[in-house]
Design an enzyme around this catalytic site. Structure first.
Site, PDB file in Angstrom:
ATOM      1  CB  THR A 140      -8.505   0.225   8.095  1.00 30.52           C
ATOM      2  OG1 THR A 140      -7.060   0.241   8.581  1.00 30.52           O
ATOM      3  CG2 THR A 140      -8.327   1.112   6.915  1.00 30.52           C
ATOM      4  CE  LYS A 215      -4.140   1.233   6.543  1.00 30.21           C
ATOM      5  NZ  LYS A 215      -4.579   0.499   7.497  1.00 30.21           N
ATOM      6  CE  LYS A 283     -11.451  -3.217   6.424  1.00 30.47           C
ATOM      7  NZ  LYS A 283     -10.991  -2.154   7.188  1.00 30.47           N
TER       8      LYS A 283
END
Length: 332
Positions: A140, A215, A283
């Site tokens: 990711t 995502k 994050k």
């Protein structure tokens, strides 16, 4: 790649199988089938970079379920050695050596900088990948680094797909991840049968970077849902309700969600070690909010929930799972 034609046949005699029985491969184990089946598939030379909680089982599915020749690399060599021993595979001391001669190279690391380190550095995979091979990134990361790697790969005659995943550690271990891809359609179709080894849903979302953008939407939705669930459970506790009974009823209506179904029991018990860590969620949300600044999207709730996760970190909950937003509300 080596093309194999395999025929699996089983003849059952009660509970006893004849000595010459052949088994049909099913998932990660061999199970008998009463039908005669045949299938052909491509066995590829595969490299997997990153043996974290996601990459370790994903590489295992590529070896066992996919039937591929897999070499792995991990920054901590002991993990790569353990994987090679468990799955009867191979490991290499550098990303470059792991990727040499591979048809497909997978990466699943921490962030943009980690990704650059294992791909475009002197010992990165692009230094040895052969022309016509495919680099598939399951990290990711930002859409920006995806576009950067697409360009760097093209210079080497290598194809690239950004392919972040959703489903968490359990999804990786069970081989049922959702994979959101960005890249060229022909490359996606070439890579999809290999990706299928660890996925239950694989989709091409658009050109390079589209997988990472999808995502980001996934994480935006999760952040809002988990905060709403945390507030609902907290409210119910304060009102003196039996939360188990409440969830049993409302989960069957419009309020129902995966998070409610799978996390409410552990949230009620105050247990937060069942999934994606707060540090990793922050994050991801930082990537989301940076992209929103770039494309002018308005994400007030996401920004607020990101701050709430910061509060959880301040409570010592860095490694707690994302449902720990409730701990912040329940804090006395």
């Amino acid at each position: 790649m080596k093309k194999l034609e395999m025929r699996f046949q089983i003849i059952c005699h009660g509970d006893k199988l004849p000595d010459k029985s052949v088994f049909r491969l099913s998932g990660l184990s061999a199970k008998p089938s009463k039908q005669i089946r045949s299938r052909s598939y491509e066995m590829a030379k595969v490299s997997f970079i990153g043996m974290g909680v996601m990459g370790y089982p994903m590489a295992g599915h590529l070896k066992i379920k996919g039937g591929h020749d897999v070499t792995v690399y991990n920054r901590t060599t002991a993990k790569a050695e353990a994987w090679a021993k468990q799955y009867d595979g191979k490991f290499a001391p550098t990303p470059a050596e792991a990727a040499e001669g591979a048809d497909f190279v997978f990466t699943c690391v921490g962030n943009d900088d980690d990704l650059r380190s294992v791909t475009t550095s002197e010992n990165g995979v692009l230094s040895t990948m052969k022309a016509g091979s495919v680099l598939i990134d399951n990290t990711t990361a930002s859409a920006e680094v995806a576009r950067e790697l697409y360009a760097a790969a093209k210079e080497k005659g290598v194809d690239f797909i950004d392919a972040p995943v959703s489903g968490g550690q359990a999804g990786a271990e069970n081989g049922v991840l959702t994979v959101m891809c960005g890249g060229d359609e022909a490359v996606f179709e070439k890579a999809r049968p290999v990706i299928d080894a660890y996925a239950r849903m694989v989709g091409l979302m658009g050109p390079v970077g589209a997988g990472q953008l999808t995502k980001m939407i996934n994480q935006i939705c999760i952040a809002g849902i988990v905060q709403g669930l945390a507030e609902g459970i907290h409210f119910g506790k304060q009102a003196g309700l039996d939360i188990e009974k409440v969830v049993e009823v409302i989960s069957k209506g419009a309020a129902g969600s995966w998070q409610m179904e799978n996390r409410h029991k552990t949230m009620i018990s105050g247990k937060y070690d069942f999934g994606f860590a707060v540090d990793w969620m922050r994050k991801d949300l930082s990537i989301v909010l940076e992209e929103a600044r770039r494309n002018k999207a308005k994400l007030p709730l996401t920004a607020l929930v990101d701050q709430f996760y910061g509060d959880v970190q301040a409570m010592g909950g860095n490694r707690w799972d994302t449902s720990s937003l409730l701990a912040r509300l329940d804090k006395k």
